[in-house]
Write a protein that holds these residues in place. Structure first.
Motif, PDB file in Angstrom:
ATOM      1  N   LEU A 171      35.691  36.182  37.967  1.00 15.88           N
ATOM      2  CA  LEU A 171      33.656  36.375  38.061  1.00 15.88           C
ATOM      3  C   LEU A 171      33.961  37.230  39.150  1.00 15.88           C
ATOM      4  CD1 LEU A 171      31.791  32.974  38.276  1.00 15.88           C
ATOM      5  CD2 LEU A 171      32.128  34.915  36.383  1.00 15.88           C
ATOM      6  N   THR A 172      32.945  38.098  39.711  1.00 13.61           N
ATOM      7  CA  THR A 172      32.462  39.210  40.393  1.00 13.61           C
ATOM      8  C   THR A 172      32.938  38.518  41.745  1.00 13.61           C
ATOM      9  OG1 THR A 172      30.466  39.710  40.625  1.00 13.61           O
ATOM     10  CG2 THR A 172      31.818  40.912  39.480  1.00 13.61           C
ATOM     11  N   ALA A 173      32.729  39.160  42.802  1.00 11.56           N
ATOM     12  CA  ALA A 173      32.173  37.789  44.375  1.00 11.56           C
ATOM     13  C   ALA A 173      31.254  37.966  44.527  1.00 11.56           C
ATOM     14  CB  ALA A 173      32.502  38.892  45.676  1.00 11.56           C
ATOM     15  N   ARG A 174      30.146  38.366  43.694  1.00 15.97           N
ATOM     16  CA  ARG A 174      28.823  37.469  44.247  1.00 15.97           C
ATOM     17  C   ARG A 174      28.601  36.764  42.796  1.00 15.97           C
ATOM     18  NH1 ARG A 174      23.477  39.411  41.473  1.00 15.97           N
ATOM     19  NH2 ARG A 174      21.981  39.785  43.540  1.00 15.97           N
ATOM     20  N   GLU A 175      28.886  37.091  42.110  1.00 14.95           N
ATOM     21  CA  GLU A 175      29.364  36.300  40.608  1.00 14.95           C
ATOM     22  C   GLU A 175      29.674  34.378  41.408  1.00 14.95           C
ATOM     23  OE1 GLU A 175      28.524  39.075  36.533  1.00 14.95           O
ATOM     24  OE2 GLU A 175      31.059  37.660  37.270  1.00 14.95           O
ATOM     25  N   GLN A 176      30.310  34.821  42.100  1.00 11.75           N
ATOM     26  CA  GLN A 176      31.844  33.531  42.474  1.00 11.75           C
ATOM     27  C   GLN A 176      30.626  32.339  43.451  1.00 11.75           C
ATOM     28  OE1 GLN A 176      34.819  32.296  41.919  1.00 11.75           O
ATOM     29  NE2 GLN A 176      35.217  34.343  41.268  1.00 11.75           N
ATOM     30  N   ILE A 177      30.241  33.532  44.813  1.00 13.32           N
ATOM     31  CA  ILE A 177      29.163  32.792  45.554  1.00 13.32           C
ATOM     32  C   ILE A 177      27.665  32.247  45.511  1.00 13.32           C
ATOM     33  CG2 ILE A 177      28.300  35.273  46.098  1.00 13.32           C
ATOM     34  CD1 ILE A 177      28.753  33.709  48.857  1.00 13.32           C
ATOM     35  N   HIS A 178      27.187  32.801  44.291  1.00 17.41           N
ATOM     36  CA  HIS A 178      25.969  32.440  43.375  1.00 17.41           C
ATOM     37  C   HIS A 178      26.348  31.341  42.859  1.00 17.41           C
ATOM     38  CE1 HIS A 178      22.678  35.877  43.825  1.00 17.41           C
ATOM     39  NE2 HIS A 178      24.292  36.403  44.549  1.00 17.41           N
ATOM     40  N   THR A 179      27.168  31.350  41.846  1.00 18.87           N
ATOM     41  CA  THR A 179      27.412  30.259  41.024  1.00 18.87           C
ATOM     42  C   THR A 179      28.058  28.813  42.263  1.00 18.87           C
ATOM     43  OG1 THR A 179      29.434  31.051  39.399  1.00 18.87           O
ATOM     44  CG2 THR A 179      29.212  29.114  39.740  1.00 18.87           C
ATOM     45  N   PHE A 180      28.416  28.285  43.439  1.00 15.07           N
ATOM     46  CA  PHE A 180      28.555  28.308  44.273  1.00 15.07           C
ATOM     47  C   PHE A 180      27.168  27.692  45.014  1.00 15.07           C
ATOM     48  CE2 PHE A 180      33.079  29.201  44.927  1.00 15.07           C
ATOM     49  CZ  PHE A 180      33.929  27.515  44.844  1.00 15.07           C
ATOM     50  N   ALA A 181      26.589  29.082  45.227  1.00 12.61           N
ATOM     51  CA  ALA A 181      24.620  28.733  45.527  1.00 12.61           C
ATOM     52  C   ALA A 181      23.902  28.379  44.869  1.00 12.61           C
ATOM     53  CB  ALA A 181      24.527  30.004  46.008  1.00 12.61           C
ATOM     54  N   SER A 182      24.270  27.979  43.423  1.00 11.97           N
ATOM     55  CA  SER A 182      23.837  27.519  42.334  1.00 11.97           C
ATOM     56  C   SER A 182      24.618  25.794  42.073  1.00 11.97           C
ATOM     57  CB  SER A 182      23.544  27.764  41.253  1.00 11.97           C
ATOM     58  OG  SER A 182      24.944  27.857  40.761  1.00 11.97           O
ATOM     59  N   LEU A 183      25.154  26.091  42.333  1.00  9.45           N
ATOM     60  CA  LEU A 183      25.994  24.165  42.580  1.00  9.45           C
ATOM     61  C   LEU A 183      24.810  23.248  43.651  1.00  9.45           C
ATOM     62  CD1 LEU A 183      29.348  24.078  41.964  1.00  9.45           C
ATOM     63  CD2 LEU A 183      28.267  23.782  40.273  1.00  9.45           C
ATOM     64  N   TYR A 184      24.478  23.900  44.790  1.00 11.52           N
ATOM     65  CA  TYR A 184      23.823  23.499  45.968  1.00 11.52           C
ATOM     66  C   TYR A 184      22.374  23.166  45.734  1.00 11.52           C
ATOM     67  CZ  TYR A 184      28.413  22.391  48.404  1.00 11.52           C
ATOM     68  OH  TYR A 184      29.921  22.536  48.274  1.00 11.52           O
ATOM     69  N   GLY A 185      22.056  24.073  44.137  1.00 12.66           N
ATOM     70  CA  GLY A 185      20.648  24.291  44.598  1.00 12.66           C
ATOM     71  C   GLY A 185      20.013  25.232  46.060  1.00 12.66           C
ATOM     72  N   VAL A 186      20.895  26.009  46.102  1.00 14.64           N
ATOM     73  CA  VAL A 186      20.508  27.360  47.023  1.00 14.64           C
ATOM     74  C   VAL A 186      20.206  28.919  46.421  1.00 14.64           C
ATOM     75  CG1 VAL A 186      21.360  29.028  49.104  1.00 14.64           C
ATOM     76  CG2 VAL A 186      22.360  26.259  49.152  1.00 14.64           C
ATOM     77  N   PRO A 187      19.163  29.034  47.031  1.00 17.58           N
ATOM     78  CA  PRO A 187      18.304  30.580  46.204  1.00 17.58           C
ATOM     79  C   PRO A 187      19.708  31.301  46.156  1.00 17.58           C
ATOM     80  CG  PRO A 187      16.610  29.688  47.793  1.00 17.58           C
ATOM     81  CD  PRO A 187      18.061  28.889  48.086  1.00 17.58           C
ATOM     82  N   GLY A 188      19.864  32.280  45.094  1.00 18.87           N
ATOM     83  CA  GLY A 188      20.327  33.396  45.500  1.00 18.87           C
ATOM     84  C   GLY A 188      20.193  34.585  46.524  1.00 18.87           C
ATOM     85  N   GLY A 189      18.643  35.239  46.955  1.00 15.38           N
ATOM     86  CA  GLY A 189      18.949  35.530  47.961  1.00 15.38           C
ATOM     87  C   GLY A 189      19.532  34.940  49.446  1.00 15.38           C
ATOM     88  N   ASN A 190      19.762  33.781  49.952  1.00 12.03           N
ATOM     89  CA  ASN A 190      20.904  33.067  50.902  1.00 12.03           C
ATOM     90  C   ASN A 190      22.645  33.466  49.957  1.00 12.03           C
ATOM     91  OD1 ASN A 190      18.470  32.004  50.916  1.00 12.03           O
ATOM     92  ND2 ASN A 190      19.596  30.265  51.521  1.00 12.03           N
ATOM     93  N   ALA A 191      22.766  33.853  48.845  1.00  8.70           N
ATOM     94  CA  ALA A 191      23.624  33.721  48.524  1.00  8.70           C
ATOM     95  C   ALA A 191      24.614  35.585  49.204  1.00  8.70           C
ATOM     96  CB  ALA A 191      23.959  33.542  47.329  1.00  8.70           C
ATOM     97  N   ASP A 192      22.991  36.102  48.813  1.00  9.99           N
ATOM     98  CA  ASP A 192      23.313  37.154  48.668  1.00  9.99           C
ATOM     99  C   ASP A 192      23.534  37.955  50.229  1.00  9.99           C
ATOM    100  OD1 ASP A 192      23.912  38.349  46.500  1.00  9.99           O
ATOM    101  OD2 ASP A 192      21.398  38.828  46.269  1.00  9.99           O
ATOM    102  N   ALA A 193      22.669  37.227  51.228  1.00  4.09           N
ATOM    103  CA  ALA A 193      23.065  37.149  52.625  1.00  4.09           C
ATOM    104  C   ALA A 193      24.036  36.901  53.167  1.00  4.09           C
ATOM    105  CB  ALA A 193      21.622  36.489  53.257  1.00  4.09           C
ATOM    106  N   MET A 194      24.839  35.768  53.091  1.00 10.67           N
ATOM    107  CA  MET A 194      26.117  35.054  53.175  1.00 10.67           C
ATOM    108  C   MET A 194      27.315  36.525  52.962  1.00 10.67           C
ATOM    109  SD  MET A 194      27.360  32.923  55.099  1.00 10.67           S
ATOM    110  CE  MET A 194      26.136  31.471  54.976  1.00 10.67           C
ATOM    111  N   LEU A 195      27.274  36.899  51.486  1.00 12.53           N
ATOM    112  CA  LEU A 195      28.268  38.318  50.640  1.00 12.53           C
ATOM    113  C   LEU A 195      28.112  38.915  52.128  1.00 12.53           C
ATOM    114  CD1 LEU A 195      30.209  37.684  49.245  1.00 12.53           C
ATOM    115  CD2 LEU A 195      28.122  39.087  47.369  1.00 12.53           C
ATOM    116  N   GLU A 196      27.183  39.712  52.804  1.00 13.28           N
ATOM    117  CA  GLU A 196      26.991  40.537  54.262  1.00 13.28           C
ATOM    118  C   GLU A 196      26.948  40.283  54.970  1.00 13.28           C
ATOM    119  OE1 GLU A 196      24.609  43.593  53.728  1.00 13.28           O
ATOM    120  OE2 GLU A 196      25.087  44.001  55.675  1.00 13.28           O
ATOM    121  N   LYS A 197      27.204  38.405  55.498  1.00 17.71           N
ATOM    122  CA  LYS A 197      27.573  38.227  56.486  1.00 17.71           C
ATOM    123  C   LYS A 197      29.452  38.605  57.082  1.00 17.71           C
ATOM    124  CE  LYS A 197      27.773  34.111  59.665  1.00 17.71           C
ATOM    125  NZ  LYS A 197      26.717  34.109  60.380  1.00 17.71           N
TER     126      LYS A 197
END
Ligand code: ATP
Length: 242
Positions: A93-119
């Motif tokens: 998986l790409t970096a973005r797909e990795q963090i989106h997968t973790f986000a969905s496991l926790y029920g976190v919106p995808g936008g937060n995952a992208d923001a974390m990648l930016e951070k």
């Protein structure tokens, strides 16, 4: 005490003939940056795993954010972040797909995952497969995955091992930011300069016991030495080796 993020009391754990943890007690305050230091085999990982609720102690108790961490406590999971080794990434998986997968496991919106990648400074690498990232980028991605659900307490096990000095310093800035946001951070590290720079307090462990706890500066002056490296050497009689 109500202000403690973690209270560890009388922890013991034996594997066969090895007494890995031999009566460990300490407290981590909320908002603190806390380091657990010790030579290989000192019992750091076992202690962390018990605190995280991943391992049952033979004796003793652990309270995390006011709740017992064993038997495994589902209510605690969204409140703590554990940095996994980069080998725990999902394959291909790409970096973005990795963090989106973790986000969905926790029920976190995808936008937060992208923001974390930016951070963590990985937006430009979002489309790169995790296994193609540099060592420092992988470490930042694993930290981002541990933070994506906005935990109050974060556990980092040797987050900068294997990085070059510049990448380590970049990561230090990120870790300081995480702590400055009010999160409690518990870190193990093999680098004494790192612990001295980042940690409010450190616990020095060896042979399954806590030898000393305190702010790095206090330990240095109490023992009349020049650095945390010297404190470590004096307490354990050993150089800090990987
Ligand atoms: N699952 C296990 N089964 C048997 N022995 C174990 C197990 N896990 C750890 N040990 C032993 O317990 C002791 C403490 O190990 P632990 O991994 O907690 O130390 P550590 O301080 O984290 O070391 P390191 O810095 O090398 O990661 C060591 O002697 C280790 O060999």
């Amino acid at each position: 005490m109500a202000t403690d993020a973690i209270t560890v009391e009388g922890l013991r754990k034996r594997y066969g003939d090895v007494q890995a943890v031999d009566g460990v007690s300490f407290e981590v305050e909320r908002g603190e940056f806390y380091g657990i230091l010790g030579p290989n085999g000192a019992g750091k990982t076992t202690t962390l795993e018990i605190i995280e609720g991943l391992r049952e102690p033979d004796e003793g108790s652990v309270t995390v954010l006011g709740e017992a961490s064993w038997p495994r406590n589902q209510a605690l999971l969204p409140r703590i972040g554990v940095q996994l080794q980069s080998s725990a990434f999902f394959e291909r998986l790409t970096a973005r797909e990795q963090i989106h997968t973790f986000a969905s496991l926790y029920g976190v919106p995808g936008g937060n995952a992208d923001a974390m990648l930016e951070k963590v400074g990985l937006t430009e690498k979002a489309g790169v497969r995790a296994e193609r990232l540099s060592g420092g980028q992988m470490q930042r991605l694993s930290i981002a995955c541990a933070l994506v659900h906005d935990p109050e307490l974060v556990f980092l096990d040797e987050p900068t091992t294997g990085l070059d000095p510049q990448a380590r310093r970049n990561l230090w800035d990120l870790l300081r930011d995480i702590n400055a946001e009010g999160r409690t951070v518990v870190l193990t590290t093999h680098y004494m300069d790192e612990a001295e720079t980042l940690c409010d307090r450190v616990a020095v462990m060896d042979h399954g016991r806590v030898l000393r706890v305190g702010p790095p500066g206090d330990l240095i002056s109490e023992l009349g030495v020049d650095s945390l490296e010297d404190v470590f050497l004096q307490l354990t009689g050993r150089e800090y080796r990987e």
